[in-house]
Design a protein around this motif. Sequence first.
Motif, PDB file in Angstrom:
ATOM      1  N   VAL A  99      30.158  99.657  26.450  1.00  0.00           N
ATOM      2  CA  VAL A  99      29.485  99.394  25.173  1.00  0.00           C
ATOM      3  C   VAL A  99      29.976  98.022  24.706  1.00  0.00           C
ATOM      4  CG1 VAL A  99      29.400 100.103  22.727  1.00  0.00           C
ATOM      5  CG2 VAL A  99      29.143 101.812  24.541  1.00  0.00           C
ATOM      6  N   PHE A 103      29.947  96.942  18.923  1.00  0.00           N
ATOM      7  CA  PHE A 103      29.421  98.288  18.650  1.00  0.00           C
ATOM      8  C   PHE A 103      30.435  99.390  18.934  1.00  0.00           C
ATOM      9  CE2 PHE A 103      26.006  95.446  20.195  1.00  0.00           C
ATOM     10  CZ  PHE A 103      25.335  95.302  18.999  1.00  0.00           C
ATOM     11  N   ALA A 109      29.095 105.587  22.972  1.00  0.00           N
ATOM     12  CA  ALA A 109      29.402 105.953  24.368  1.00  0.00           C
ATOM     13  C   ALA A 109      29.431 107.472  24.521  1.00  0.00           C
ATOM     14  CB  ALA A 109      30.731 105.337  24.801  1.00  0.00           C
TER      15      ALA A 109
END
Length: 179
Positions: A99, A103, A109
Amino acid sequence: MRTLPTLATERLVLRPFLLSDAAIVQQLAGNRDVADTTLSVPHPYADGMAESWIAAHQGAWTRHEEATLAITERDAGLVGAITLRIELPQRRAELGYWVGAPFWGQGYASEAARAMIAFGFGKLSLQRIYAHHMVRNPASGRVMAKAGMTHEGTLRRHFYRWGIPEDVAIWGILADGTP
Ligand SMILES: CC(C)(COP(=O)(O)OP(=O)(O)OC[C@H]1O[C@@H](n2cnc3c(N)ncnc32)[C@H](O)[C@@H]1OP(=O)(O)O)[C@@H](O)C(=O)NCCC(=O)NCCS
């Protein structure tokens, strides 16, 4: 299935990568902090690498080798990638993901991992899905735990990254719910 699937979760859509995603992939995966705890993300992430990586996905899926999907969020767009490396004769697959750093910490995830596991047990009829993380990367261990995986052990100095040996934790989940 001939084309890679699209999977929807509460906040995310996991969909095949498009060549038009390449610039964002290079930007997000090109961050050394993302590459650091993976084996598969190259560093530095040179021009053209993202395009070649994306172009390989459909063939790998058609050969039943890999399902790689973009993790996209409604507002943020592309936030990461998730892959099942499939070993059909063994009815198992290895889960991998990254990821983008902006973020992290928003549960993306974990949400994507749960969807890929459900896909692997459902549409692919797998019996086992497993994943590794470097012991120095506990965030990935949390993702595996939150996706319902069980810690199965630690493989000492199993990977080399940046020329340094890494202890690696291995986690797995079984289709029939055996803990
Ligand atoms: C590992 C990675 C995928 C996590 O993505 P993410 O979207 O931030 O993950 P989530 O938000 O779903 O879950 C992260 C969990 O780790 C926890 N965490 C974060 N940093 C941590 C740390 N240093 N120690 C322990 N836990 C940590 C978070 O608090 C969260 O757990 P919680 O929900 O119980 O609070 C992301 O950091 C990443 O892409 N890293 C680089 C690439 C990589 O390592 N890929 C995995 C290879 S195995």
